[in-house]
Design a protein around this motif. Structure first.
Motif, PDB file in Angstrom:
ATOM      1  N   VAL A 231       0.694  -1.193  -0.153  1.00 16.73           N
ATOM      2  CA  VAL A 231      -0.079  -0.170   0.025  1.00 16.73           C
ATOM      3  C   VAL A 231       0.878   1.281  -0.010  1.00 16.73           C
ATOM      4  CG1 VAL A 231      -2.016  -0.878   1.161  1.00 16.73           C
ATOM      5  CG2 VAL A 231      -0.180  -0.169   2.555  1.00 16.73           C
ATOM      6  N   VAL A 355      -8.911  -0.309   2.892  1.00 19.04           N
ATOM      7  CA  VAL A 355      -7.564  -0.932   3.892  1.00 19.04           C
ATOM      8  C   VAL A 355      -7.918  -1.528   5.137  1.00 19.04           C
ATOM      9  CG1 VAL A 355      -6.053   0.672   2.418  1.00 19.04           C
ATOM     10  CG2 VAL A 355      -6.857   1.457   4.710  1.00 19.04           C
ATOM     11  N   VAL A 359      -3.436  -0.592   8.677  1.00 20.32           N
ATOM     12  CA  VAL A 359      -2.932   0.393   7.645  1.00 20.32           C
ATOM     13  C   VAL A 359      -3.430   1.888   8.078  1.00 20.32           C
ATOM     14  CG1 VAL A 359      -2.941   1.224   5.384  1.00 20.32           C
ATOM     15  CG2 VAL A 359      -2.938  -1.360   5.808  1.00 20.32           C
TER      16      VAL A 359
END
Length: 571
Positions: A231, A355, A359
């Motif tokens: 990510v 997410v 995260v």
């Protein structure tokens, strides 16, 4: 051919001892001061926060007037310190940066220590300010004082770097970050002689702090996501948002400070105004008061919902700007951490549908780093702080993505850092380097010569020509009866005119000249369009010729200055 000349063994031992002793001594002192500052603020804050005095109930809420009362008391003390010491303004990291870039200056010890004490009182009273800026300047001031006290041959920037590194290392328990911050944000050059004592100071501060005061991290990040590289693009995309948040915070401080100056209310009224507003808001939003460490930790733990995070974000920016802009002194690092945590928390909630929650936690950390980096002008340092605090390589890389795009956004729209803009307000451009600063700070009088011919304006051409030929001069200067500057004549012009004429008839009354208070940089700019033997240096207020300077004199002054800069930055 340059011949290497080895240094004698006794000198090597003596130099090593001085550098090591300097680093250890400053590091230990900064460990004590940094921990004493934070623990002192916490102790005083806890003392008046846990009391029922001045509490009242309204609309099913229990509120307390204590924050307002305490911060007004703090304002009185800050005002008294300013009056007692004669502080026209508070001194902070910007002054440390400027001093580290000069070869002929030292920090004002009395004003430096008074500024740090004012910051301690402000933070203890609940003002929305930080501790790291004042501690950084305290370290720099202490280094400057030791330089003056010992008369050491070590340059002032190394002493300043040791104090700065010790402050950051002890504050975050991050010795590598302390070393980097000193070089990246303050002294802005690398050399072996500088790195050695600065590294020792940083290590000594972190080690002593851990041994005496315990291994308590500035912030605790308990759950680190296992895979953040996937990510990483998200961190890059959100960086500009954090950069704009940092710009909003810095502009708020600057605009409110400018309003305070334009208001002409005076520092006493402005300080009381800042305290009153901060204390009044703190009655209803106590999280924005003081250093804000507990609130940042609460954001990391997910203790606040989105609506309250928005309130905290807006309130922290405004109240920090009011405190810092109107007279309750402190640092911008801690408020930036708070603002970054709130911004990161909001972005984490915004993308929570895409997410995992882990995260989202990483985005809070990234927000803290990405807002701080452009404010203090040390992006690499901030990333290393995250690495040393969490020991997570992936989290550091994830944070780096937001930091670099945030710093780039801020540098293009605002400037390198908040401190650099403060210096630009004083017509000091640090980005142009020590050489340019030296040229601007060096008066042209340092290269001025009094070896020139001067005559009364009424003498004859023949008399002037004879003297000029005898002295092998091609130019001379004419003065009035009362000694005022009249003009300049050249031999090539005078040999073509009647010798019995008064020389004043052939003078250049408006020659190229340099003002007596001009800098060497200004002299270079004037001399770049000059053709002739010398340029007169004139005191325009009294119309007096005080000396002359040639292009060779200016060039030699430039070379000497550059030699000093090279010696400072490379040895």
């Amino acid at each position: 051919m340059i011949v290497y000349e080895p240094v004698s063994t006794p000198k090597v031992i003596r130099t090593l001892f001085v550098l090591v002793a300097t680093g250890i001594g400053i590091g230990v002192v900064m460990a004590i001061v940094s921990n004493g500052f934070v623990r002192g603020v916490a102790l005083l804050t806890e003392g008046y926060s846990n009391t029922d005095i001045l509490t009242f109930d309204i609309f099913n809420m229990t509120l307390s007037l204590m924050p307002l009362f305490i911060i007004l008391v703090a304002a009185i003390l800050v005002i008294w310190i300013r009056g007692y010491v004669g502080l026209d303004r508070f001194h902070g990291p910007a002054d440390s940066i400027y001093t580290a870039h000069r070869t002929d200056n030292e920090l004002d010890v009395k004003r430096g220590f008074a500024s740090t004490l004012s910051a301690f009182i402000s933070a203890s009273g609940g003002a929305s300010v930080g501790q790291y800026g004042p501690l950084v300047h305290f370290g720099a001031t202490m280094g400057s004082y030791l330089k003056r006290l010992t008369g050491s041959a070590i340059t002032i920037d190394i002493f300043i770097g040791c104090g700065v590194a010790g402050a950051i290392a002890a504050g975050f328990n991050a010795p590598i970050a302390g070393i980097l911050f000193a070089h990246e944000a303050i002294i802005r050059h690398f050399s072996l002689r500088a790195v050695t004592p600065i590294a020792i100071s940083s290590l000594a501060a972190a080690s002593f702090s851990k041994y005496i005061f315990g291994d308590a991290p500035a912030f605790e990040v308990t759950l680190i996501p296992p895979d953040l590289i996937s990510v990483f693009p998200l961190a890059l995309l959100l960086g500009p948002i954090f950069g704009l948040t940092a710009i909003l915070m810095m502009l708020s401080i600057r605009k409110i400070a400018q309003w305070g100056i334009n208001s002409q209310l005076g520092y006493k009224k402005l300080t009381f105004l800042a305290a009153f507003i901060c204390g009044s808001v703190g009655i209803f939003i106590p999280e924005i008061l003081g250093l804000g460490g507990d609130t940042v930790q609460g954001i990391l733990f997910g203790n606040f919902d989105a609506s309250y995070l928005i309130i905290l974000l807006i309130a922290k920016i405004l109240i920090s700007a009011i405190c810092l802009g109107l007279g309750m002194f402190g640092g911008v690092f801690s408020p930036a951490l708070f603002v970054g945590a709130a911004a990161g928390g909001l972005t984490g909630m915004a993308v929570s549908g895409f997410v995992s929650g882990d995260v989202a936690l990483a985005l809070i950390v990234a927000g803290m780093a990405a807002v701080c980096a452009p404010v203090i002008g040390a992006p690499i340092t901030v990333v290393v702080i995250i690495l040393e605090m969490t020991m997570s390589y992936e989290l550091a890389l994830f944070t780096l993505g937001s930091v670099v795009t945030s710093a780039l956004t801020s540098s293009m729209l605002f400037g390198y850092s908040f401190f650099d803009r403060q210096l630009l307000d004083r017509d000091i451009d640090i980005k142009r380097g020590r050489g340019h600063i030296g040229l601007m700070e060096t008066p042209v009088s340092t290269v001025m010569s009094d070896d020139y011919l001067s005559f009364n304006q009424k003498v004859s051409v023949d008399e002037v020509v004879d003297r000029m030929v005898s002295a092998q001069a091609t130019e001379a200067y004419l003065l009035t009866d009362d000694g005022g500057f009249f003009g300049k004549v050249s031999l090539s012009d005078l040999v073509r005119v009647p010798g019995e004429d008064a020389v004043s008839s052939y003078a250049d009354k408006n020659p190229q000249l340099i003002k007596h208070d001009d800098s060497l940089q200004q002299a270079i700019e004037i001399a770049s369009n000059f053709i002739g033997e010398s340029i007169p240096i004139i005191d325009l207020e009294n119309n007096r010729l005080i000396g002359v300077v040639s292009e060779a004199d200016i060039f030699q002054g430039y070379l000497n200055l550059q030699s000093n800069v090279v010696d400072l930055e490379t040895r």
